[in-house]
Motif scaffolding. Structure first.
Motif, mmCIF file in Angstrom:
data_model
loop_
_atom_site.group_PDB
_atom_site.id
_atom_site.type_symbol
_atom_site.label_atom_id
_atom_site.label_comp_id
_atom_site.label_asym_id
_atom_site.label_seq_id
_atom_site.Cartn_x
_atom_site.Cartn_y
_atom_site.Cartn_z
ATOM 1 N N SER A 241 5.059 34.214 31.919
ATOM 2 C CA SER A 241 5.973 34.938 32.900
ATOM 3 C C SER A 241 5.176 35.309 34.193
ATOM 4 C CB SER A 241 6.987 35.707 32.384
ATOM 5 O OG SER A 241 6.275 36.997 32.159
ATOM 6 N N THR A 310 10.167 36.452 34.973
ATOM 7 C CA THR A 310 10.656 35.069 34.869
ATOM 8 C C THR A 310 9.999 34.387 34.077
ATOM 9 O OG1 THR A 310 10.995 35.412 37.272
ATOM 10 C CG2 THR A 310 10.810 33.340 36.385
ATOM 11 N N GLU A 312 9.816 30.424 32.631
ATOM 12 C CA GLU A 312 10.117 29.010 33.089
ATOM 13 C C GLU A 312 10.476 28.026 32.162
ATOM 14 O OE1 GLU A 312 7.450 28.134 36.312
ATOM 15 O OE2 GLU A 312 8.733 29.216 37.813
ATOM 16 N N TYR A 313 11.366 27.277 32.040
ATOM 17 C CA TYR A 313 11.606 25.873 31.327
ATOM 18 C C TYR A 313 11.902 24.892 32.123
ATOM 19 C CZ TYR A 313 11.460 29.138 27.028
ATOM 20 O OH TYR A 313 11.192 29.804 26.012
ATOM 21 N N ILE A 320 16.549 24.028 25.284
ATOM 22 C CA ILE A 320 16.250 25.098 26.294
ATOM 23 C C ILE A 320 17.075 26.340 25.359
ATOM 24 C CG2 ILE A 320 16.856 26.197 28.308
ATOM 25 C CD1 ILE A 320 16.404 23.570 29.326
ATOM 26 N N LYS A 322 19.571 29.333 24.452
ATOM 27 C CA LYS A 322 20.616 29.726 25.231
ATOM 28 C C LYS A 322 20.555 31.130 25.581
ATOM 29 C CE LYS A 322 23.993 26.854 22.709
ATOM 30 N NZ LYS A 322 25.131 26.814 21.665
ATOM 31 N N ASN A 323 19.877 31.950 25.118
ATOM 32 C CA ASN A 323 19.665 33.409 25.278
ATOM 33 C C ASN A 323 18.252 33.489 25.064
ATOM 34 O OD1 ASN A 323 22.473 34.160 25.498
ATOM 35 N ND2 ASN A 323 22.402 33.682 23.532
ATOM 36 N N LYS A 324 17.584 34.276 25.852
ATOM 37 C CA LYS A 324 16.214 34.794 25.811
ATOM 38 C C LYS A 324 16.059 36.389 26.108
ATOM 39 C CE LYS A 324 13.328 32.319 24.989
ATOM 40 N NZ LYS A 324 12.788 32.310 23.718
ATOM 41 N N CYS A 326 13.862 39.647 27.484
ATOM 42 C CA CYS A 326 12.865 39.797 28.037
ATOM 43 C C CYS A 326 11.403 40.424 27.630
ATOM 44 C CB CYS A 326 13.134 40.775 29.208
ATOM 45 S SG CYS A 326 11.789 41.337 30.480
ATOM 46 N N CYS A 332 18.667 40.993 27.516
ATOM 47 C CA CYS A 332 18.825 39.414 27.660
ATOM 48 C C CYS A 332 18.584 39.223 29.070
ATOM 49 C CB CYS A 332 20.195 39.097 27.205
ATOM 50 S SG CYS A 332 20.674 39.369 25.628
ATOM 51 N N GLN A 334 18.720 36.766 32.700
ATOM 52 C CA GLN A 334 19.849 36.040 33.149
ATOM 53 C C GLN A 334 19.144 34.490 33.326
ATOM 54 O OE1 GLN A 334 20.082 38.627 36.758
ATOM 55 N NE2 GLN A 334 22.318 38.137 36.575
ATOM 56 N N LYS A 335 20.166 33.542 33.326
ATOM 57 C CA LYS A 335 19.627 32.068 33.364
ATOM 58 C C LYS A 335 19.887 31.449 34.645
ATOM 59 C CE LYS A 335 19.918 29.680 29.815
ATOM 60 N NZ LYS A 335 20.789 28.697 28.740
#
Length: 346
Positions: A241, A310, A312-313, A320, A322-324, A326, A332, A334-335
């Motif tokens: 990131s 940040t 990146e995917y 990918i 749905k949730n990631k 930090c 959680c 934002q996408k």
């Protein structure tokens, strides 16, 4: 054994990177042969242009793949081998899942050895790091795109080293070509990623290990449970990131004592913590080391505010999340959908 996934343009770029790297290899260091097996979306995708370009490559490659490959093999590659979703960027992937599993079973901690392997092509890039590890030195790996922050951080680090009578080792691992130029020209610190090929190999390897770690956790049924607690996965997330194309951070720092990672954080708060040395130096005693005292003060500074993060995917990835969460604050993330063009620059 490894394979690469890429469109033809990516394969040509990859060949250039490998050729540049090969020109720098010292005697006695092995280098892999590359075999390209073209897997196209459909029969019509294999065109005369592909064939002409392939004849220009120095790779070994499979001619007329539609006739030579069974459909079962193509399906296996698309559905199983690249199930993590590699997109269009060339990336290194292990083909030996059992060996990969064994390696992760042996590697149970987030250590500097993951970034500085002790054998293979990468060893040449990071040999001084391994020497510092053996000597149990304090090692600052840093990166970023702001030369002002870099100069301030290096200056303050050397000032603190003088006050503590310690010998800090500093090395730039960022991707920024202009920053590398400043570091070389002004002899600011050690910079092991001496050219674009070394940068590519180092960060492609880290991204590959990140995906490999996810695959291992998934294979051992620990992905959901460990995704936000696994320190190895979190370590890779942070570094990737920090050096993502859309990262806004001015810099980042990873501090280790020998191979043991002490702290890895954004640069602004790490610089502030170093500037505050006179405040927390009294905390250093027989039970608390320099590294732990610095980490504690940094966490105190960061408990209420974190820099933006940040991860990146590629949109072409088959999986990918749905949730990631930090890697900095565990909230959680934002996408967003981002279009990026770097005009051919690294």
């Amino acid at each position: 054994m490894a394979t690469f996934s890429a469109e033809l343009g990516g394969i040509i770029q990859l060949e250039n990177e490998i050729s540049d790297a090969a020109n720098n290899i010292r005697s006695g260091v092995g280098f892999p042969a590359v075999i390209w097996i073209p897997i196209t979306q459909d029969d019509a995708s294999w065109s005369t242009e592909y064939e002409q370009q392939c004849h220009k490559l120095s790779f070994f490659w499979l001619n007329d793949p539609q006739k030579m490959m069974r459909p079962q093999f193509t399906r296996f590659v698309k559905e199983e081998l690249f199930q993590m979703g590699l997109g269009e960027e060339p990336i290194i992937v292990s083909l030996d899942s059992e060996k990969e599993k064994l390696l992760w079973q042996q590697q149970t901690a987030w250590t500097l050895h993951l970034l500085a392997p002790q054998s293979g092509y990468y060893y040449r890039i990071v040999k001084p790091i391994n020497d510092w590890i053996r000597e149990e030195k304090y090692i600052f790996l840093y990166g970023g795109n702001n030369i002002k922050w870099i100069r301030e951080f290096l200056s303050k680090s050397r000032e603190v080293a003088s006050k503590t009578q310690m010998n800090f080792e500093l090395a730039y691992f960022g991707k920024n070509k202009m920053i590398r130029g400043f570091i070389y020209k002004e002899s600011l610190s050690y910079c092991p990623l001496y050219d674009s090929s070394a940068v590519w190999w180092f960060w492609a390897r880290l991204r590959s290990m990140f995906l490999s770690r996810i695959q291992y956790l998934e294979m051992t049924n620990h992905l959901v449970k460990e995704n936000n607690n696994d320190e190895i996965l979190q370590g890779f997330k942070k570094l990737l990131s920090y050096e993502s194309k859309n990262a806004t951070t001015e810099g980042w720092v990873l501090l280790s004592k020998g191979s043991e990672v002490v702290v890895c954080r954004h640069g602004s708060k790490m610089l502030q913590a170093m500037n505050d040395y006179e405040i927390w130096k009294e905390n250093i005693d027989a039970t608390k080391s320099f590294g732990q005292a610095l980490k504690d003060h940094h966490e105190m500074l960061s408990k209420d505010k974190h820099s933006c993060c940040t991860l990146e995917y590629l949109i072409t990835l088959s999986k990918i999340p749905k949730n990631k969460r930090c890697p900095e604050c565990s909230r959680c993330m934002q996408k967003f959908l981002t279009f990026t063009c770097c005009h051919g620059d690294d």
